[in-house]
Design an enzyme around this catalytic site. Structure first.
Site, PDB file in Angstrom:
ATOM      1  N   GLY A  66      98.600  62.811  56.793  1.00 26.32           N
ATOM      2  CA  GLY A  66      97.781  63.227  56.221  1.00 26.32           C
ATOM      3  C   GLY A  66      97.337  61.844  55.298  1.00 26.32           C
ATOM      4  O   GLY A  66      96.328  61.151  55.599  1.00 26.32           O
ATOM      5  N   CYS A  85      92.918  65.871  27.433  1.00 29.06           N
ATOM      6  CA  CYS A  85      93.743  66.110  26.179  1.00 29.06           C
ATOM      7  C   CYS A  85      95.220  66.232  26.149  1.00 29.06           C
ATOM      8  O   CYS A  85      95.805  67.252  26.115  1.00 29.06           O
ATOM      9  CB  CYS A  85      93.265  67.463  25.257  1.00 29.06           C
ATOM     10  SG  CYS A  85      91.678  66.887  24.750  1.00 29.06           S
TER      11      CYS A  85
HETATM   12  N1  LLP Z   1     102.960  67.982  57.415  1.00 29.37           N
HETATM   13  C1  LLP Z   1     103.763  68.710  56.443  1.00 29.37           C
HETATM   14  C2  LLP Z   1     104.316  69.950  56.973  1.00 29.37           C
HETATM   15  C3  LLP Z   1     103.576  68.311  55.224  1.00 29.37           C
HETATM   16  O1  LLP Z   1     104.049  69.167  54.465  1.00 29.37           O
HETATM   17  C4  LLP Z   1     103.048  67.253  54.680  1.00 29.37           C
HETATM   18  C5  LLP Z   1     102.878  67.039  53.274  1.00 29.37           C
HETATM   19  C6  LLP Z   1     102.200  66.395  55.840  1.00 29.37           C
HETATM   20  C7  LLP Z   1     102.316  66.750  56.962  1.00 29.37           C
HETATM   21  C8  LLP Z   1     101.303  65.343  55.468  1.00 29.37           C
HETATM   22  O2  LLP Z   1     102.269  64.358  54.764  1.00 29.37           O
HETATM   23  P1  LLP Z   1     101.573  62.905  54.513  1.00 29.37           P
HETATM   24  O3  LLP Z   1     101.079  62.242  55.822  1.00 29.37           O
HETATM   25  O4  LLP Z   1     100.252  62.992  53.743  1.00 29.37           O
HETATM   26  O5  LLP Z   1     102.312  62.226  53.708  1.00 29.37           O
HETATM   27  N2  LLP Z   1     100.933  65.899  46.786  1.00 29.37           N
HETATM   28  C9  LLP Z   1     101.980  65.040  47.235  1.00 29.37           C
HETATM   29  C10 LLP Z   1     102.142  64.782  48.651  1.00 29.37           C
HETATM   30  C11 LLP Z   1     102.721  66.383  49.031  1.00 29.37           C
HETATM   31  C12 LLP Z   1     103.026  66.138  50.608  1.00 29.37           C
HETATM   32  C13 LLP Z   1     103.249  67.636  51.010  1.00 29.37           C
HETATM   33  N3  LLP Z   1     103.443  67.706  52.459  1.00 29.37           N
HETATM   34  C14 LLP Z   1     101.434  63.501  46.812  1.00 29.37           C
HETATM   35  O6  LLP Z   1     100.207  63.509  46.064  1.00 29.37           O
HETATM   36  O7  LLP Z   1     101.970  62.565  46.996  1.00 29.37           O
END
Ligand code: LLP
Length: 415
Positions: free
Chosen positions: A276, A344
């Protein structure tokens, strides 16, 4: 004064046309990243598939772009599924994740013709089994396994420690019961296993440890199964972050898996990953207008016209970002300031202690690498309007999401 251009378009022009704050993606950078994954994530031993993790940044336009590169997508909610279904992504390229899918969501999966569900727990499989019988429809099931590996990253985004809310341990009675239930069902088919060890990970050793575990599980099955290694590949937010890069990360991952499979005399039916952040973060920029400045005994504040509503990550995870004054790129950085938002809360600080030039009200601030989990985690806090999202490429812009209006804020207010 030199001005920042994104995709060949001047920052001031972008803000004049689409308002501020503004999310801008360098479309060429997005495409370069998609191409890099596509090219590097290939094996002559087994088929590979890349699913874009929608949660990082999802809009119909983004879905259509990833589809052009042949990527599938993973979704984690009815809303993400609905968005993917409205795009060009074929329904059989959509995979459904989540630890607490509702009956409505599972029904939506069957009714939309989805073919892949990543099952998190025994209650979910029990419900899936019932629904598959009711709909008399096949469904391929991947199981999310908790391999008990804690990848080095911020605590809130670690998902795979032993008591994590995600997945099942391979040797648990729940997982054994799942396999039996699945065996007894005429419609559910075992596709394979999924693991996601965390996010913003730089250490290849964490992947290797997860691969070792997964390969040892696959060894118990006669037929080759699909292995999904999740996402989590790290990106550069500031100069302290040193990711290996997409190509090198994929090469190392594939090399290690290849060795593991060879040693176990195994193969997989298909290998999947779900990046992602690493596809979108560094291609994304947020532009803000600088408003007031203020001096306190120990700090100089530059205030911007956005903040935690468009980027919650600094407040939520103490995430670090880098920035510049977009219309004064070559000005000397004489000031040491804190960039704070307009909301805020004292915690609404975007960047602590950064060197920037002197500014005037109306100058533009660019925060880099905001393309992942910015727009997707945005809110209307303080009744703020969610900014527009624009793709810029070769001097042209495409509006991907229009800026909210005050009317949008009232849309669901009944009295
Ligand atoms: N696959 C699964 C099952 C996941 O839970 C996630 C992310 C991804 C793929 C993608 O991960 P990435 O490649 O984006 O690291 N809100 C947090 C990140 C939460 C990620 C949750 N799962 C942030 O802003 O750092």
């Amino acid at each position: 004064m030199t001005e920042l251009h994104i995709g060949g378009v001047a920052a001031s022009q972008l803000v004049a046309q689409y308002g501020s704050p503004l999310y801008v993606y360098d479309q060429q950078q997005l495409e370069t990243n998609l191409q890099a994954y596509k090219q590097a994530f290939q094996s002559d031993r087994f088929p590979t598939k890349i699913l874009y993790a929608s949660k990082a940044f999802q809009t119909v336009g983004m879905m259509n772009l990833v589809n052009q590169y042949g990527f599938g997508v993973d979704v984690v909610s009815a809303g993400e599924l609905y968005t993917a279904l409205q795009s060009d992504v074929p329904v059989d390229h959509i995979y459904f994740h989540g630890n607490n899918k509702s009956t409505e969501e599972l029904k939506m999966a069957f009714e939309s013709g989805m073919q892949h569900i990543v099952c998190d727990n025994l209650m979910e499989l029990t419900e899936l089994s019932q629904l598959a019988n009711d709909y008399k429809q096949p469904m391929q099931i991947m199981f999310r396994l908790n391999v008990g590996i804690e990848a080095h990253t911020h605590e809130y985004i670690v998902t795979t420690h032993i008591d994590s809310k995600f997945g099942m341990a391979y040797d648990s009675s729940d997982f054994k019961a799942c396999l039996e239930l699945l065996n007894d069902n005429d419609y559910l088919e075992l596709e394979g296993f999924h693991v996601h060890i965390g996010s913003q990970i730089f250490e290849m050793d964490a992947w290797y440890a997860a691969i070792d575990k997964m390969v040892s599980y696959l060894n118990d099955f006669d037929q080759p199964l699909t292995l999904n290694l999740g996402g989590g590949f790290g990106v550069r937010y500031t100069e302290d972050d040193k990711p290996l890069g997409i190509e090198e990360t994929m090469n190392q991952l594939l090399r290690y898996l290849d060795q593991s499979l060879t040693a176990a005399d195994l193969t997989v039916k298909e290998l999947i990953i779900e990046p992602g952040r690493s596809l979108v973060a560094e291609a994304g920029y947020t532009l803000y207008e600088i408003g007031y400045q203020k001096q306190t005994p120990n700090k100089t504040y530059y205030f911007v016209d956005g903040g935690m509503a468009d980027n919650i990550r600094p407040s939520l995870y103490q995430a670090k970002y880098s920035c510049d004054v977009a219309n004064k790129m070559d000005a000397e950085k004489t000031e040491h300031v804190t960039v704070a938002g307009k909301y805020c809360e004292s915690g609404d600080v975007l960047i602590q202690d950064v060197a920037l030039p002197k500014v005037e009200k109306g100058d533009l601030l660019v925060v880099y690498a905001t393309g992942a989990y910015g727009y997707s985690m945005s809110s209307n806090y303080n009744r703020s309007l969610t900014p527009a999202v624009v793709f810029a490429k070769d001097g042209q812009t495409t509006e991907i999401v229009k800026r909210q209006t005050y009317l949008d804020l009232l849309r669901n207010d009944l009295k």
